[in-house]
Design an enzyme around this catalytic site. Structure first.
Site, PDB file in Angstrom:
ATOM      1  N   SER A 148       0.830  -1.197   0.000  1.00  0.00           N
ATOM      2  CA  SER A 148       0.000   0.000   0.000  1.00  0.00           C
ATOM      3  C   SER A 148       0.873   1.259   0.000  1.00  0.00           C
ATOM      4  O   SER A 148       1.632   1.481  -0.940  1.00  0.00           O
ATOM      5  CB  SER A 148      -0.961  -0.045   1.188  1.00  0.00           C
ATOM      6  OG  SER A 148      -1.958   0.923   1.065  1.00  0.00           O
ATOM      7  N   ASP A 224     -10.084  -5.583  -3.503  1.00  0.00           N
ATOM      8  CA  ASP A 224      -9.528  -4.521  -2.664  1.00  0.00           C
ATOM      9  C   ASP A 224     -10.436  -3.300  -2.737  1.00  0.00           C
ATOM     10  O   ASP A 224     -10.644  -2.735  -3.816  1.00  0.00           O
ATOM     11  CB  ASP A 224      -8.126  -4.183  -3.167  1.00  0.00           C
ATOM     12  CG  ASP A 224      -7.350  -3.267  -2.239  1.00  0.00           C
ATOM     13  OD1 ASP A 224      -7.961  -2.385  -1.607  1.00  0.00           O
ATOM     14  OD2 ASP A 224      -6.120  -3.434  -2.158  1.00  0.00           O
ATOM     15  N   HIS A 257      -7.302  -6.062   0.767  1.00  0.00           N
ATOM     16  CA  HIS A 257      -6.136  -5.221   1.060  1.00  0.00           C
ATOM     17  C   HIS A 257      -5.393  -5.660   2.324  1.00  0.00           C
ATOM     18  O   HIS A 257      -4.454  -5.013   2.746  1.00  0.00           O
ATOM     19  CB  HIS A 257      -6.617  -3.770   1.237  1.00  0.00           C
ATOM     20  CG  HIS A 257      -5.547  -2.729   1.085  1.00  0.00           C
ATOM     21  ND1 HIS A 257      -4.962  -2.418  -0.120  1.00  0.00           N
ATOM     22  CD2 HIS A 257      -4.968  -1.901   2.001  1.00  0.00           C
ATOM     23  CE1 HIS A 257      -4.071  -1.456   0.050  1.00  0.00           C
ATOM     24  NE2 HIS A 257      -4.045  -1.130   1.321  1.00  0.00           N
TER      25      HIS A 257
END
Length: 277
Positions: A148, A224, A257
């Site tokens: 991320s 995600d 995620h």
């Protein structure tokens, strides 16, 4: 440095340290996994950069990376995601996406952030020097990966330092922070309103400007929740295709995620880096 913990793991050692950082003007923690091969001599090293709200401990306790690192004989260094301490400024609204836990791996130029928020300098210069002085790692065989916000950091740092990192990979990276709410908030505050300055810390922008690309692997979960608004994976794929670069960028069906996603594919990423380290 002050050793905080030392735990045996897959015949290696999972260590955590605290030290005073000259770059960030505060005390910092980092974790390092030394595989069993480190007892006989220097080993390659991977730097893992974590995402928003994380510390060095999230990766260590959730990713399950130690087994693959032991099998391939690779050390893994996991730094914190921002400066810490009472003197370090935080998001005035207490939001999770800026300030503490959200250093974005840049060198801030705007007050008050520029006194402490110099995570790029810390990751690229200070921490590797510290690691090389105190641990049996071969700095000539370094790779970098992350998740991320940390995926953004890994990509941009590798693109800006092609002679330092032999390989780079990322899970769900923020590919074009200049074009998403997370990035616009962070880069605008840390670097100011001149958006041209943001391109220095934007993977898609760096690729558009011809930056040299190390061997690259990217995994992105199709489920995600941040994919479309924040991560901009399509922009990365489009830019790589336009340049004619060969890279392993793929969507993983049904994955989100979280660290469950990372734990599923972390062994593949470490094996990928092992081919180059």
């Amino acid at each position: 440095m002050e050793k905080v913990s030392d735990v045996r793991c897959f015949d290696g050692r999972q260590l955590r340290y605290k030290h005073a950082s000259a770059s960030l003007h505060c005390d910092m923690h980092f974790s390092i996994y030394l595989p069993p091969q480190a007892a006989q001599g220097s080993v390659p090293v991977l730097y893992w950069l974590s995402g928003l709200t994380c510390t060095d401990e999230n990766f260590v306790t959730k990713a399950g990376a130690q087994q693959a690192a032991a099998e391939h004989g690779i050390a893994i260094v996991a730094p914190d995601t921002s400066p810490r301490g009472e003197a370090v400024p935080d998001d005035p609204d207490g939001a999770y996406d800026f300030g503490l836990g959200a250093g974005f791996y840049v060198n801030a130029t705007e007050a008050p952030w520029n006194q402490h928020y110099r995570m790029y300098e810390y990751i690229v210069d200070e921490l590797p020097t510290l690691i090389a002085e105190h641990f049996p790692v071969d700095v000539a065989r370094s790779g970098i990966f992350g998740h991320s916000m940390g995926g953004h950091g890994a990509l941009t740092i590798a693109l800006k330092n092609p002679a330092t990192y032999r390989s780079v990979s990322a899970f769900a990276p923020i590919c074009a922070p200049s074009e998403c709410p997370w990035g616009e908030k962070a880069l605008g505050n840390y670097l100011g309103n001149d958006r041209s300055c943001w391109r220095e810390y934007d993977a898609v922008a760096l690729l558009e400007e011809g930056a040299e690309l190390a061997p690259l692997k990217v995994d992105q979960g199709s489920a995600d929740g941040f994919l479309e608004e924040q991560l901009k994976t399509k922009r990365l794929i489009e830019t790589l295709n336009k340049r004619g670069d060969k890279a392993d960028v793929r969507y993983r069906e049904g994955y989100d995620h979280s660290y469950f996603f990372i734990a599923t594919f972390i062994a593949e990423h470490i094996a990928f880096h092992a081919r180059y380290l």
